[in-house]
Design a protein around this motif. Structure first.
Motif, PDB file in Angstrom:
ATOM      1  N   ARG A  71       0.824  -1.209   0.000  1.00 54.02           N
ATOM      2  CA  ARG A  71       0.000   0.000   0.000  1.00 54.02           C
ATOM      3  C   ARG A  71       0.860   1.263   0.000  1.00 54.02           C
ATOM      4  NH1 ARG A  71      -4.977  -0.449   4.121  1.00 54.02           N
ATOM      5  NH2 ARG A  71      -3.314  -0.860   5.640  1.00 54.02           N
ATOM      6  N   PRO A 118      -5.419  -6.322   1.415  1.00 54.58           N
ATOM      7  CA  PRO A 118      -5.567  -6.349  -0.035  1.00 54.58           C
ATOM      8  C   PRO A 118      -6.208  -5.121  -0.655  1.00 54.58           C
ATOM      9  CG  PRO A 118      -7.381  -7.521   0.961  1.00 54.58           C
ATOM     10  CD  PRO A 118      -6.513  -7.015   2.102  1.00 54.58           C
ATOM     11  N   THR A 119      -6.491  -4.067   0.150  1.00 55.32           N
ATOM     12  CA  THR A 119      -7.254  -2.947  -0.380  1.00 55.32           C
ATOM     13  C   THR A 119      -6.947  -1.668   0.384  1.00 55.32           C
ATOM     14  OG1 THR A 119      -9.509  -2.137  -0.812  1.00 55.32           O
ATOM     15  CG2 THR A 119      -9.196  -3.477   1.168  1.00 55.32           C
ATOM     16  N   GLU A 122     -11.146   0.123   3.369  1.00 49.13           N
ATOM     17  CA  GLU A 122     -11.450  -0.720   4.518  1.00 49.13           C
ATOM     18  C   GLU A 122     -12.658  -0.219   5.302  1.00 49.13           C
ATOM     19  OE1 GLU A 122      -8.126  -3.096   6.316  1.00 49.13           O
ATOM     20  OE2 GLU A 122      -7.177  -1.114   6.153  1.00 49.13           O
ATOM     21  N   HIS A 139     -16.106  -2.208  -4.185  1.00 48.97           N
ATOM     22  CA  HIS A 139     -15.840  -3.496  -4.818  1.00 48.97           C
ATOM     23  C   HIS A 139     -15.309  -3.216  -6.224  1.00 48.97           C
ATOM     24  CE1 HIS A 139     -17.949  -5.408  -1.494  1.00 48.97           C
ATOM     25  NE2 HIS A 139     -18.959  -4.558  -1.689  1.00 48.97           N
ATOM     26  N   THR A 140     -14.002  -3.329  -6.400  1.00 42.20           N
ATOM     27  CA  THR A 140     -13.351  -2.945  -7.649  1.00 42.20           C
ATOM     28  C   THR A 140     -13.400  -4.083  -8.665  1.00 42.20           C
ATOM     29  OG1 THR A 140     -11.865  -1.515  -6.391  1.00 42.20           O
ATOM     30  CG2 THR A 140     -11.208  -2.053  -8.646  1.00 42.20           C
ATOM     31  N   PRO A 202      -1.232  -8.112  -3.544  1.00 37.53           N
ATOM     32  CA  PRO A 202      -2.281  -7.197  -3.999  1.00 37.53           C
ATOM     33  C   PRO A 202      -1.803  -6.032  -4.865  1.00 37.53           C
ATOM     34  CG  PRO A 202      -1.631  -6.590  -1.790  1.00 37.53           C
ATOM     35  CD  PRO A 202      -0.808  -7.799  -2.158  1.00 37.53           C
ATOM     36  N   VAL A 205      -4.100  -5.075  -7.678  1.00 33.00           N
ATOM     37  CA  VAL A 205      -5.398  -4.609  -7.183  1.00 33.00           C
ATOM     38  C   VAL A 205      -5.296  -3.179  -6.661  1.00 33.00           C
ATOM     39  CG1 VAL A 205      -7.227  -5.028  -5.501  1.00 33.00           C
ATOM     40  CG2 VAL A 205      -6.084  -6.961  -6.610  1.00 33.00           C
ATOM     41  N   LEU A 206      -4.261  -2.904  -5.887  1.00 29.54           N
ATOM     42  CA  LEU A 206      -4.073  -1.573  -5.322  1.00 29.54           C
ATOM     43  C   LEU A 206      -3.872  -0.532  -6.428  1.00 29.54           C
ATOM     44  CD1 LEU A 206      -1.715  -2.558  -2.376  1.00 29.54           C
ATOM     45  CD2 LEU A 206      -4.147  -1.970  -2.217  1.00 29.54           C
ATOM     46  N   GLU A 209      -7.246   0.260  -7.810  1.00 28.12           N
ATOM     47  CA  GLU A 209      -8.043   1.061  -6.877  1.00 28.12           C
ATOM     48  C   GLU A 209      -7.663   2.538  -6.939  1.00 28.12           C
ATOM     49  OE1 GLU A 209      -9.313  -2.087  -3.366  1.00 28.12           O
ATOM     50  OE2 GLU A 209      -7.704  -0.641  -2.973  1.00 28.12           O
ATOM     51  N   THR A 270     -11.588   3.941 -12.158  1.00 25.45           N
ATOM     52  CA  THR A 270     -11.703   3.632 -10.723  1.00 25.45           C
ATOM     53  C   THR A 270     -10.991   4.651  -9.852  1.00 25.45           C
ATOM     54  OG1 THR A 270      -9.772   2.184 -10.902  1.00 25.45           O
ATOM     55  CG2 THR A 270     -11.947   1.157 -11.100  1.00 25.45           C
TER      56      THR A 270
END
Length: 279
Positions: A71, A118-119, A122, A139-140, A202, A205-206, A209, A270
């Motif tokens: 992150r 993972p995101t 939160e 929810h991506t 992640p 994914v990050l 986001e 996103t």
């Protein structure tokens, strides 16, 4: 009067064996403070393109994959103005057709990590230091996690340089730092996995986001457990990465100078309002 073409910064995340950013012009270190900790980036240029290099595992490969501050890393790149990220990764081949030395441009993933955050989203449990827009449940969509435009550019560069590029493949993300068992690799193969590594999730994914384009160039260093005729070692991974450094740099050298131009993809949809308020 002709106005100059607008560029945004491009980020390179160097994985195992990709530690040296000296191929950037005017390379200098910058420290970026994030809500998740400070991150040191190396800023430089390739032609007119501003490039930020991030060493995923830190100096001397001191940070194992399950302890990487994913992150903080992605936040720091985005705070520096990066909108497009090309990540390198050393991987083992689950698919026997992806031979050592191949460069695989991943187009999907299977996530078998655990214990990692993972995101950024939160909900109300999020770090109070985060802007309010991250204190919600989001929810991506991951239908196409890897930027199709960056992948197309990397594929074209591979063809141009003669590099053995595989233009699609499913990345299996495991927790590490141990290598996988024979049974795990056999299961991953049945599920459609092509290559296996410990850092792709992640991270991908990050990046999405934060509305960033993200592509992985996975260099196959060995066959995975049960396929390889010998036990796996980290030294073998480093040796193969070292042999193929110039091939990888040749591909990146073609893509990076133009990668920060106008985006032709939907990855930015996103973006949670970052352009308006990066703090």
């Amino acid at each position: 009067m002709h106005s100059p073409t607008r560029r945004t910064a491009v980020g390179i995340i160097g994985g195992t064996g990709v530690y040296d950013p000296r191929w950037l012009e005017g390379a200098r270190e910058e420290t970026v403070t994030t809500p998740f900790g400070a991150v040191t980036l190396t800023a430089g240029r390739m032609g007119e393109q501003v490039v930020y290099f991030l060493n995923r595992h830190g100096p001397g490969h001191a940070v194992p994959p399950h302890r990487v501050n994913y992150r903080a890393n992605l936040w720091a790149l985005r705070a520096a103005g990066v909108t497009r990220v090309i990540a390198t990764a050393a991987v083992g081949a689950v698919n026997r057709a992806m031979t050592p030395g191949s460069l695989v441009l991943c187009d999907s993933f299977l996530d078998f990590t655990h214990g990692r955050v993972p995101t950024f989203f939160e909900g109300q449990a999020a770090d109070p230091a985060l802007p309010d827009r991250f204190r919600q449940v989001v929810h991506t969509d991951m239908t196409e996690p890897y930027c199709p435009d960056l992948r197309a550019r990397l594929a074209a560069a591979g063809r141009s340089t003669g590099a053995p590029v595989v233009e699609a493949g499913t990345y299996v993300a495991t927790e590490g730092p141990r290598f996988e068992s024979r049974a795990e690799i056999a299961a991953f193969a049945r599920l459609g996995g092509d290559v296996v590594g410990m850092t792709g999730v992640p991270e991908v994914v990050l990046a999405r986001e934060l509305g960033m384009c993200y592509a992985t160039v996975a260099l196959v260093t060995n066959y995975a457990a049960g396929i390889s005729p010998a036990p796996l070692t980290h030294a073998e991974v480093l040796e193969v990465m070292a042999r193929h450094q110039e091939r990888l740099r040749a591909v990146l050298g073609q893509v990076l100078p133009e990668a920060g131009l106008e985006r032709r993809c939907a990855c930015a949809t996103t973006d949670p309002g970052w352009e308006e308020d990066p703090a």
